[in-house]
Design an enzyme around this catalytic site. Structure first.
Site, PDB file in Angstrom:
ATOM      1  CD  GLU A   1      40.966  39.994  40.638  1.00 15.98           C
ATOM      2  OE1 GLU A   1      39.916  40.204  40.004  1.00 15.98           O
ATOM      3  OE2 GLU A   1      41.660  38.972  40.500  1.00 15.98           O
TER       4      GLU A   1
ATOM      5  CB  SER B   1      34.893  35.803  38.001  1.00 10.15           C
ATOM      6  OG  SER B   1      34.067  36.706  38.690  1.00 10.15           O
TER       7      SER B   1
END
Length: 359
Positions: free
Chosen positions: A187, A58
């Protein structure tokens, strides 16, 4: 080695390069210092300075991509893994970043000009409070709405980070080290549900969001490429249909495009190192224990971060769960790929190159 670095406003506010101004990228400098420490000390506990692998997920993946583009990080690591990095979103630049920093300063009570000394005299608690308020000011990012997806991020165009990471990869300027890029299946799902928490995303909301993020002129084209399901039309909640757009544009496309650019450079002879890509699509068996109560939509989905417990294999007994035999096997495979990359520069026979081959 787990790296600790400054986050949020304390780590990434930029106001300029002049004396007394906030030079930004303090978080990246912290990371770089840790990498220098690793180079100097890994030998003392059995490590090899020439085999340091940098990986993150991330925002951590975006940091890894940044170091791949930072000239002064050359030689500090020999491999890299970018997990669910969102570098499809351009970082603010030295031109646009001060505008947002002024908003943070005003929220902190320091005004919009000559605020640096005032902010330096504030407690860190006061600064953090101001940073939380600043991200709610949507108008400051008109035309650059995606910046609010990662409001406190590196500043590009600086001496430390001269170029946007993706652009550096496209230009052949990224450090020549073996890299794994990867993303998970859904995601964008958790971000859409967090943005529209306890409320539906209507057709009008969808059009408005797509217009803000991608430009009004592209909304019709995007909706043709991602037609809504009949179920979503019936309930008039477009979150599930909008999530794949976010998934592809912010995560999947970055991983694939970056990898293909680097692999094309390798095939042309301008780059030596190989690039690899993974796609993670396993729904964990302990979804209820892992995701509830905050993110119920992720219980039966493969949300952002789903691969982390399988990769790191923490003890699950505190949440009343256990890995299945298949999950333990998947974990062993992932750990082997990461370890093989660190040790020899390639994930192994089952790792596929970006161009479809093993190298």
């Amino acid at each position: 080695i787990s790296i600790q670095y400054r986050l949020g406003a304390l780590g990434f506010l930029y106001s300029g390069d002049g004396a007394g101004q906030f030079g930004g990228n303090f978080g990246l400098l912290d990371q770089q210092l840790a990498l220098k420490w690793a180079q100097a000390n890994v030998g003392a506990f059995g490590g090899a300075a020439d085999q340091v692998t940098l990986f993150g997920q991330s925002a951590g993946g975006a940091s890894v991509a940044s170091h791949l583009a930072m000239p002064t990080s050359a030689g500090l690591f020999a491999r890299a893994v970018v997990m669910s990095g969102s570098d499809a979103i351009p970082f603010r630049t030295t031109t646009s970043a001060p505008k947002f920093t002024r908003v943070v300063s005003k929220r902190a009570g320091c005004g919009a000009e000559g605020y640096e000394s005032c902010m330096r005299n504030l407690s860190w608690v006061h600064v953090v409070d101001a940073q939380m308020l600043a991200v709610k000011d949507l108008f400051v990012e008109l035309g650059h709405f995606l910046s609010l997806f990662q409001p406190y991020a590196p500043t590009a165009g600086t001496e430390l980070l001269p170029t946007q990471p993706l652009l550096a990869m496209q230009r052949g300027e990224a450090h020549d080290v073996p890299i794994i890029f990867g993303s998970v299946q859904q995601e964008g799902l958790v971000f859409l549900y967090n943005a529209y928490n306890n409320s539906r995303m209507t057709w009008y909301d969808m059009d408005g969001m797509l217009g803000l993020v991608y430009g009004v002129q592209h909304v019709r084209e995007i909706k043709r490429a991602y037609p809504p399901t009949e179920v979503e039309k019936f309930v008039d909640d477009m979150r599930n249909d909008t999530a794949p757009i976010a998934t592809d544009s912010l995560f999947h496309c970055f991983a694939r495009h970056a990898a293909l650019c680097l692999d094309t450079q390798r095939k042309s002879g301008t780059r030596k190192s190989s690039t690899y890509v993974y796609h993670y699509d396993h729904v964990v068996s302990f979804g209820r224990q892992f995701w509830l109560p905050l993110d119920p939509i992720c219980v039966d989905a493969v949300c952002h971060g789903s691969e982390l417990p399988v990769l790191f294999q923490p003890v699950l007994t505190p949440i009343g769960a256990n890995f299945t035999a298949d999950e333990l096997a998947l974990s062993a495979s992932m750990q082997t790929y990461w370890s093989n990359l660190a040790h020899g520069g390639a994930p192994g026979a089952a790792g596929r190159g970006a161009g479809g081959g093993d190298g």
